[in-house]
Design an enzyme around this catalytic site. Structure first.
Site, PDB file in Angstrom:
ATOM      1  N   TYR B  88       0.836  -1.198   0.000  1.00 51.88           N
ATOM      2  CA  TYR B  88       0.000   0.000   0.000  1.00 51.88           C
ATOM      3  C   TYR B  88       0.871   1.248   0.000  1.00 51.88           C
ATOM      4  CZ  TYR B  88      -4.180  -2.691   1.207  1.00 51.88           C
ATOM      5  OH  TYR B  88      -5.227  -3.570   1.196  1.00 51.88           O
ATOM      6  N   TYR B 127      -0.571  -9.925   0.160  1.00 52.80           N
ATOM      7  CA  TYR B 127       0.464  -9.405   1.059  1.00 52.80           C
ATOM      8  C   TYR B 127       0.436 -10.139   2.392  1.00 52.80           C
ATOM      9  CZ  TYR B 127      -3.373  -6.389   2.871  1.00 52.80           C
ATOM     10  OH  TYR B 127      -4.547  -5.900   3.382  1.00 52.80           O
ATOM     11  N   HIS B 142     -10.472  -2.913  -1.316  1.00 51.49           N
ATOM     12  CA  HIS B 142     -11.361  -2.367  -0.285  1.00 51.49           C
ATOM     13  C   HIS B 142     -12.395  -1.457  -0.952  1.00 51.49           C
ATOM     14  CE1 HIS B 142      -8.853  -3.577   3.235  1.00 51.49           C
ATOM     15  NE2 HIS B 142      -7.878  -3.513   2.353  1.00 51.49           N
TER      16      HIS B 142
HETATM   17 FE   LIG Z   1      -6.059  -4.707   2.501  1.00 54.58          FE
END
Ligand SMILES: [Fe+2]
Lengths: 186, 211
Positions: B88, B127, B142
């Site tokens: 991220y 991940y 998300h």
């Molecule tokens: Fe996530």
């Protein structure tokens, strides 16, 4: 027809580059003389600050209108950057991420017709969102009157000085402090 | 089947929710968004930087409806995700995988009159996370959604079909059996863009709302 709803999932820890927007807690038009500040902290069941929560606020306009208005998270049409509100329209919607101390601040106008701001809480470690209310006054209200004094107190945004209220969200009681009342809607 | 994810205990209320049965509750209405809140490029996560992000280009689209099947139109849909390497663009993500200077991984759009949304992005990587040793999150996006009522507010995650990590993921497995598959998108050749992107369909049903 009744469809099964899509299940909710935790917001996780990594929403910070996506959901918060500039001046997301500045719901009141810029410089409005009736601006009310509501601030506080989000705390867990150990009394520790929750530094990765997202709080959303929804409320009627001062005239009681519940239609809201667009423009809470305006973007620059040229480069796409978030520019935030225009400082004039009252959108009724606020969104703030908590800081390292679990703290948040919103500046808004008193809602018309009801004494409360609706609050929606998201955080890592919660499977779904939680709803609560921040009452800016203890005027007669069906929800407040249905609660005993100790529970009711968790929904009161306590006046600290003129125009400033304190509203902490305690996700879980710790024996000493009462847990915030969270709501379900029928 | 892993132990289902139950979240952080210290963050979860112990007391039952207090039911509000009030037709005048403010929460039965909700915020609105409009043209100024999004730009066209916000729904194309591959065009937010000077260069192309690495990874498999995909489109993700579907419909947002309420439990009666009515489309939720003109409402805000927001997404965020890891890059193709599973990282991220967020300071707290210290996963030892490269950041992609051409990918932020955040997007938004408004649903159309029929409740349709559409994003162009890249397939996120899996991940690792600290739930248990060697635990990996399956690839997911998300999603954040608004309905016509604040009570319909939804944050959730979309998964990809056939991912071998799904049955090992405590978060996906934390959803009851019968509901779990509804978080998994379908590959839809109709949504694929020839020579450019693979297409996935994922429809969303919002709970609650005005009666
Ligand atoms: Fe996530």
């Amino acid at each position: 027809m009744t469809l099964e709803p899509t299940p909710s999932q935790t917001i996780g820890p990594y929403f910070g580059h996506a959901l918060p927007h500039p001046a997301g807690g500045r719901i009141a038009p810029t410089g409005h003389p009736d601006t009310v500040t509501v601030h506080g902290r989000v705390l867990d069941g150990c009394g520790a600050p929750v530094d990765d929560a997202l709080l959303e606020f929804w409320q009627p306009a001062p005239d009681g209108s519940r239609t809201g208005a667009p423009g809470s998270l305006r973007r620059d049409p040229v480069d796409g950057t978030a520019v935030g509100r225009d400082g004039v329209a009252f959108t009724g919607f606020g969104r703030v991420a908590t800081g390292a101390d679990g703290g948040y601040v919103v500046r808004t106008l008193r809602p018309g017709g009801v004494p409360y701001l609706s609050v929606c809480v998201f955080a890592r470690g919660l499977l779904g969102n939680l709803f609560t209310r921040a009452y800016l006054s203890q005027a007669a209200d069906p929800l407040l009157s249905s609660l005993d004094a100790r529970r009711r107190a968790t929904l009161i945004a306590v006046p600290e000085r003129t125009g400033v209220h304190r509203f902490d969200v305690r996700l879980r009681g710790d024996g000493e402090h009462e847990e915030t009342v969270f709501l379900a809607f029928r | 089947m892993p132990e289902p994810y139950r979240g952080a205990l210290s963050r979860q209320p112990q007391r039952p929710l207090v039911v509000v049965d009030d037709p005048e509750a403010v929460e039965l209405t909700g915020p609105v968004f409009g043209a100024a809140d999004v730009t066209a490029i916000d729904s194309d996560l591959t065009r937010q930087h000077p260069g192309q992000p690495l990874g498999q280009r995909i489109t993700v689209s579907g419909r947002v409806v309420d439990r009666t099947g009515r489309p939720v139109h003109g409402q805000l849909v927001e997404i965020w995700q890891a890059n193709a390497a599973g990282r991220y663009a967020h300071r707290r993500d210290q996963h030892h995988a490269p950041l992609d200077p051409n990918f932020t991984g955040a997007g938004r759009c408004l649903t159309d009159d029929q409740g349709h949304y559409r994003f162009t992005t890249i397939r996120p990587g899996a991940y690792p996370w600290g739930e248990h040793s060697n635990s990996w999150r399956p690839a997911h996006i998300h999603f954040s959604l608004f309905g016509t009522a604040f009570t319909q507010r939804l944050v959730t995650q979309m998964y990809f079909p056939g991912d071998p990590l799904l049955p090992l993921d405590p978060i996906w497995c934390g959803v009851p059996d019968a509901d779990r598959q509804r978080l998994v998108a379908a590959y839809d050749p109709e949504l694929s863009v020839p020579g450019r992107a693979l297409g996935y369909r994922w429809d969303i049903v919002l709970d609650g709302g005005p009666r």
